[in-house]
Design a protein around this motif. Structure first.
Motif, PDB file in Angstrom:
ATOM      1  N   ASP A  12       0.823  -1.206   0.000  1.00 55.09           N
ATOM      2  CA  ASP A  12       0.000   0.000   0.000  1.00 55.09           C
ATOM      3  C   ASP A  12       0.860   1.260   0.000  1.00 55.09           C
ATOM      4  O   ASP A  12       0.566   2.227  -0.707  1.00 55.09           O
ATOM      5  CB  ASP A  12      -0.921  -0.012   1.216  1.00 55.09           C
ATOM      6  N   GLN A  13       1.935   1.244   0.780  1.00 56.93           N
ATOM      7  CA  GLN A  13       2.795   2.425   0.849  1.00 56.93           C
ATOM      8  C   GLN A  13       3.488   2.701  -0.475  1.00 56.93           C
ATOM      9  O   GLN A  13       3.632   3.857  -0.885  1.00 56.93           O
ATOM     10  CB  GLN A  13       3.828   2.251   1.969  1.00 56.93           C
ATOM     11  N   VAL A  14       3.926   1.654  -1.163  1.00 58.60           N
ATOM     12  CA  VAL A  14       4.580   1.847  -2.454  1.00 58.60           C
ATOM     13  C   VAL A  14       3.579   2.394  -3.472  1.00 58.60           C
ATOM     14  O   VAL A  14       3.907   3.288  -4.265  1.00 58.60           O
ATOM     15  CB  VAL A  14       5.213   0.524  -2.937  1.00 58.60           C
ATOM     16  N   LEU A  15       2.358   1.889  -3.458  1.00 60.27           N
ATOM     17  CA  LEU A  15       1.339   2.399  -4.377  1.00 60.27           C
ATOM     18  C   LEU A  15       1.019   3.860  -4.094  1.00 60.27           C
ATOM     19  O   LEU A  15       0.807   4.655  -5.017  1.00 60.27           O
ATOM     20  CB  LEU A  15       0.066   1.555  -4.258  1.00 60.27           C
ATOM     21  N   ARG A  16       0.994   4.230  -2.823  1.00 61.73           N
ATOM     22  CA  ARG A  16       0.700   5.607  -2.448  1.00 61.73           C
ATOM     23  C   ARG A  16       1.892   6.529  -2.670  1.00 61.73           C
ATOM     24  O   ARG A  16       1.735   7.743  -2.769  1.00 61.73           O
ATOM     25  CB  ARG A  16       0.312   5.676  -0.973  1.00 61.73           C
ATOM     26  N   GLY A  17       3.092   5.952  -2.685  1.00 64.83           N
ATOM     27  CA  GLY A  17       4.290   6.773  -2.774  1.00 64.83           C
ATOM     28  C   GLY A  17       4.592   7.501  -1.478  1.00 64.83           C
ATOM     29  O   GLY A  17       5.149   8.595  -1.485  1.00 64.83           O
ATOM     30  N   THR A  18       4.211   6.875  -0.355  1.00 64.49           N
ATOM     31  CA  THR A  18       4.414   7.494   0.962  1.00 64.49           C
ATOM     32  C   THR A  18       5.234   6.571   1.848  1.00 64.49           C
ATOM     33  O   THR A  18       5.545   5.431   1.488  1.00 64.49           O
ATOM     34  CB  THR A  18       3.067   7.796   1.637  1.00 64.49           C
TER      35      THR A  18
END
Length: 331
Positions: free
Chosen positions: A200-206
């Motif tokens: 999820d973090q990689v998809l969000r870029g966060t």
């Protein structure tokens, strides 16, 4: 695919066209990529005479690109090594950026565009997982099986494992005597949650942390020390995990996961029980996942903590949809 004299017509995964090398480059070379790599700088600050005027006009005209293919996952046999940084990623070489096919919404042209490499998920996950105690590193809900060396029958282990596999996102109160395997079960759930968090973090870029493991006795001691000494100039640092931390993560759309280990191994006082109630309630209110391990049964916790506080805390783990108690190691 079917070929035309000018362009290659792609019927799937998204219909579009791959331009031939001679129509893309002003000076095509044997190693010139087809389709080419196109990013923001390519279209806004093009290299003079690199692309043909016709091709440059089309990629400049395009305003929206749709990903046609997902980047390849890191091969399973080297995923841990790549994640731990002992081996370079075979796709990005360690840069963290790969390329995959995109199709222009207006032009229907296929290009390669930069995307986060899947190794970022591996690195984020293993960066978190390497903090897990060595004896629980192998915990994995996908591969866990009953063990004959534990103080509970393999039949009861199998039933507990299946319940977790059937409802892996539920909150769980795992109860059992020492050496019953309850903590290994808890970390098996945590591993799945950590993998989902990394993706999820990689998809969000966060890089917003939303998953924590706390040893309850130490967490409550640290929290109490911070509350009593925070006015001092050189007082203790504020704990990373606070109820307002959970509120902020939830406001960003993140699901918080909290594993509380040794939940029965602290001397209960009103202040400590209230602090434990506050942090578990914050996760509960925002529909996060709570994973708790303890040796004492619920009846013993009610006796030790008092009926009011025990009821308030334990219901976060064991009541309502999305919560279950696994007391498999007790007879």
């Amino acid at each position: 695919m079917s070929n035309s004299p000018a362009m290659q017509h792609v019927l799937g995964p998204i219909e579009g066209y791959i331009w031939p090398k001679a129509m893309i480059y002003t000076d095509p070379q044997p190693d010139s990529e087809v389709p080419p790599y196109v990013d923001y700088h390519t279209t806004r600050f093009p290299i003079p005479d690199y692309f043909t005027p016709q091709y440059l006009a089309e990629i400049t005209r395009e305003t929206s690109w749709v990903r046609a293919l997902q980047p390849k996952p890191v091969p399973a046999n080297i995923e841990e090594a790549v994640g731990r940084g002992t081996m370079p990623c075979p796709y990005c070489g360690g840069s963290g950026t790969a390329s995959c096919f995109h199709v222009g919404v207006n032009t229907k042209m296929y290009v390669r565009r930069p995307v986060p490499c899947t190794c970022r998920v591996s690195k984020l996950f293993w960066g978190f997982w390497q903090q897990v105690p060595e004896r629980f590193q192998a915990a994995d809900l996908d591969t866990i099986t009953p063990c004959g060396d534990l103080k509970v029958s393999t039949e009861r282990q199998a039933a507990a494992i299946q319940r977790l596999k059937d409802r892996p996102e539920d909150s769980d109160l795992l109860i059992g005597q020492p050496d019953s395997g309850k903590t290994f079960l808890g970390y098996s759930l945590l591993r799945r949650a950590a993998r989902n968090w990394a993706q999820d973090q990689v998809l969000r870029g966060t890089m917003d942390r939303s998953i924590w493991v706390v040893q309850v006795p130490k967490y409550l001691r640290d929290l109490n020390e911070w509350h009593t000494r925070r006015s001092e100039e050189y007082g203790p640092a504020r704990p990373d995990l606070m109820p307002e931390t959970v509120d902020r993560r939830a406001a960003k759309g993140l699901r918080v996961v909290l594993m509380t280990d040794e939940m029965d191994k602290f001397r209960p006082t009103d202040a400590r029980l209230e602090n434990l109630e506050e942090i578990t309630d914050a996760v509960y209110r925002h529909k996060g996942q709570l994973i708790a391990t303890c040796n004492d049964t619920r009846a013993e916790l009610y006796s030790t903590w008092g009926e009011k506080m025990a009821g308030s805390i334990l219901r976060r783990f064991s009541e309502g949809e999305g919560a279950q108690v696994i007391e498999y190691a007790r007879t």
